[in-house]
Design an enzyme around this catalytic site. Structure first.
Site, mmCIF file in Angstrom:
data_model
loop_
_atom_site.group_PDB
_atom_site.id
_atom_site.type_symbol
_atom_site.label_atom_id
_atom_site.label_comp_id
_atom_site.label_asym_id
_atom_site.label_seq_id
_atom_site.Cartn_x
_atom_site.Cartn_y
_atom_site.Cartn_z
ATOM 1 N N SER A 52 -5.125 -12.429 8.379
ATOM 2 C CA SER A 52 -5.829 -12.515 7.125
ATOM 3 C C SER A 52 -4.940 -12.323 5.891
ATOM 4 C CB SER A 52 -6.940 -11.470 7.088
ATOM 5 O OG SER A 52 -6.408 -10.153 7.127
ATOM 6 N N SER A 100 -3.023 -9.345 11.359
ATOM 7 C CA SER A 100 -3.177 -9.902 10.008
ATOM 8 C C SER A 100 -1.949 -9.790 9.107
ATOM 9 C CB SER A 100 -4.375 -9.263 9.306
ATOM 10 O OG SER A 100 -5.572 -9.847 9.744
ATOM 11 N N LYS A 121 -2.321 -7.235 -1.327
ATOM 12 C CA LYS A 121 -3.494 -7.851 -0.700
ATOM 13 C C LYS A 121 -4.761 -7.329 -1.367
ATOM 14 C CE LYS A 121 -5.441 -8.679 3.937
ATOM 15 N NZ LYS A 121 -5.301 -8.382 5.381
#
Lengths: 96, 487
Positions: free
Chosen positions: B155, B179, B80
């Site tokens: 996210s 997330s 990420k």
């Protein structure tokens, strides 16, 4: 709870976030809606309940006083928008 | 030659690498080829690190040949884009950090590198991890591989979509209010949010420091355990990391959950939940009962306050954490203003997107004079009550079972205009971060060809209990690999 344009501008100043007029209007409405959803907390009796800042059972963590190498200066300054010699360059903070 | 090795699990690929039926370079090239093929539609990746990946793969093949490989050696991973990678851009999917190249590695990156990681790239996300769909990315929106017109969740949407689409074998995500778990549920992969403090946050771009936690997104539960073995543990550079020793998380995957006591909190099956989601979870609960677990309804009455608590605490912490973006040390910098203050305000005006500004404003308001006690301190006190409820429930139960999200993956654009409806999509995952307990989302089937995720929750540092139940369910239900996205 209604957040006025004036309050939005005050918070924006505290947070140092520039906003367009349109953003001020939108945030006034959106923040009011969001705050309305917080009203539910008023129902909760929290007398004698201590606040929780974080969920882990650790207190006053200190690191050992050991000398270790720092990042090289060039690396530290490698993302600086403006630099001079070994320094970050900033505009004058105190205006004349 | 193994066909489509990019779609293997970590443990399957490791067996083939160990027995020389596959090389890491071949595996890496398969992932890079898949990235070229699907990225125009999926858009999960901000930066593809092809050159680095091939170099790491060659290195991994040497380790494998020398018999020095760990289970992750030579396995392609996606990170990420809010975890610092030395020499590789770390954008947080924000204009603010669009050109930021970290001078150091996050602890999780160091640990994965020690395990011979092959990093194929950095994953798209909602800007600064604030969002539930990747639509808040300032760069582009990621599409769900199961239905390209829908969001992958967020996210960590890029991480979940890429694992589902076969672009990498696993990914790291971060989870502040769901997330990792919500996108894992939306993309039919496994995603674990460890106990707060279990994985070092050093080098993770801070959003809400008392809630943030890094964890794996993988194709199955065994892979999740393998990645946890590599990334969990104390780190002197994160003073909130836990000193507890790290078990071998694969040891608990016995398939035997007979007699385990599982609670089903009724508050997680209420308002706004799609009936198809609750039927899928009820079917999964039947499967768990069939395996010998004892299920019982429980009540966590403070659940209804979690959304408000979260949206006071997280933005408050964010407003403090994001104060560092002043255009001086790194990141976007506006320089055409007539004063220092004007430059700082414009830097933040143009560098941050709408959701980030909204949360900074909200947090600044909740912390400001006159409102601090009414909002921030009140939320912290209710946080105590939420945690106490979990503690009480775990006196009686080994774990809790809930849906991961109240809805199926929604259409791109469907909720983008209304922040409150977007916030509600995390209603089942937020309480877990508030309490700091571990939780995982695993695939629990499909409704109308769209994935449904089941969430398992346990007490602090009981990741093994979660993994054991998840693994037993996965073996019995057989969802993994049964379907593949058509893309």
């Amino acid at each position: 709870m209604k957040i006025s344009r004036k309050e939005v501008l005050h918070i924006a100043l505290l947070a140092r976030v520039g906003l367009t007029d349109e953003e001020v209007d939108r945030l006034s409405e959106q923040l009011s809606n969001i705050l309305e959803n917080f009203e539910v907390l008023k129902q909760v009796d929290t007398t004698n309940v201590p606040p929780t800042a974080q969920s882990i059972d650790l207190r006053n963590v200190v690191s050992d006083d050991v000398i270790a190498p720092s990042l090289p200066l060039d690396d530290v300054l490698s993302n600086a928008p403006q630099k001079e010699a070994d320094f970050f360059k900033v505009r004058a903070v105190l205006e004349e | 030659m193994v066909s489509n090795p990019n779609k293997l699990t970590i443990h399957e690929a490791h067996e083939l690498l160990k027995t020389k039926q596959l090389s890491s370079v071949e595996l890496t090239k398969a992932c890079l080829e898949r990235i070229r093929q699907v990225e125009p539609q999926v858009k999960a990746i901000v930066t593809v690190t092809e050159e680095l990946a091939l170099k790491q793969a060659e290195q991994a093949d040497k380790l494998l040949a020398a018999g020095k490989a760990s289970p992750l050696t030579g396995i392609p991973a996606l990170i990420k884009d809010n975890m610092c990678t030395r020499g590789v851009k770390t954008t947080c999917s924000s204009k603010m950090l669009e050109n930021f190249v970290p001078p150091y590695d996050a602890t999780v990156i160091e640990k994965l590198n020690e395990n011979g990681m092959v990093m194929v790239g950095k994953a798209n996300m909602d800007e600064f991890a604030m969002g539930s769909s990747t639509e808040n990315s300032a760069l582009f929106t990621t599409h769900n591989p199961w239905d390209l017109s829908r969001v992958p969740g967020g996210s960590s949407g890029g991480s979940a979509a890429a694992v589902a689409a076969g672009e990498a074998l696993y990914a790291l995500g971060s989870d502040t209010g769901g997330s990792i778990r919500q996108p894992a549920g939306f993309c039919s992969v496994s995603g674990l949010k460890p106990t707060y403090g279990r994985v070092s946050r050093y080098g993770l771009v801070a959003f809400a420091s008392s809630l943030d936690q890094i964890g794996p997104l993988t194709r199955d539960v065994t892979d999740c355990a393998l990645v946890m073995n590599a990334i969990a543990g104390y780190d002197s550079r994160d003073s909130t990391s836990a000193p507890q020793s790290v078990p071998d998380y694969t040891k608990c995957l016995t398939g035997d959950i007979k007699g385990l006591r599982l609670g089903v909190p009724k508050e997680y099956f209420v308002t706004g939940m799609q009936p198809e989601v609750s039927s899928a979870i009820n079917a999964a609960i039947k499967t768990l009962e069939g395996l010998g677990a004892k299920l019982e309804e429980v009540s966590l009455p403070s659940t209804k306050y979690a959304l408000a608590v979260y949206y006071i605490i997280a933005p408050s912490e964010a407003s403090a954490n994001l104060a560092r973006y002043d255009g001086v040390k790194y990141g976007f910098s506006y320089q055409q203003g007539s004063t220092m203050w004007e430059n700082m305000e414009k830097t933040r005006q143009f560098g941050f997107g709408p959701e980030v500004k909204r949360r900074i404003m909200l947090g600044t308001y909740a912390l400001s004079a006159g409102y601090y006690d009414a909002y921030y301190v009140k939320a912290q006190k209710v946080r105590t009550l939420i945690r106490r409820e979990f503690d009480a429930v775990f006196e009686k139960f080994d774990a809790l079972v809930t849906p991961t999200s109240p809805t199926l993956p929604f259409k791109i654009g469907e909720k983008a205009a209304d922040p409150v409806s977007m916030y509600l999509s995390d209603v089942c995952t937020l309480p877990i971060n508030i309490a700091g307990v571990p939780a995982m989302s695993i695939p629990a089937g499909f409704v109308n060809n769209l994935p449904v995720g089941m969430q398992l929750i346990a007490k602090p540092f009981a990741e093994e209990t979660i993994l054991k139940i998840a693994h037993a369910y996965e073996q019995a239900a057989g969802w993994v690999g049964r379907r593949k996205p058509e893309i």
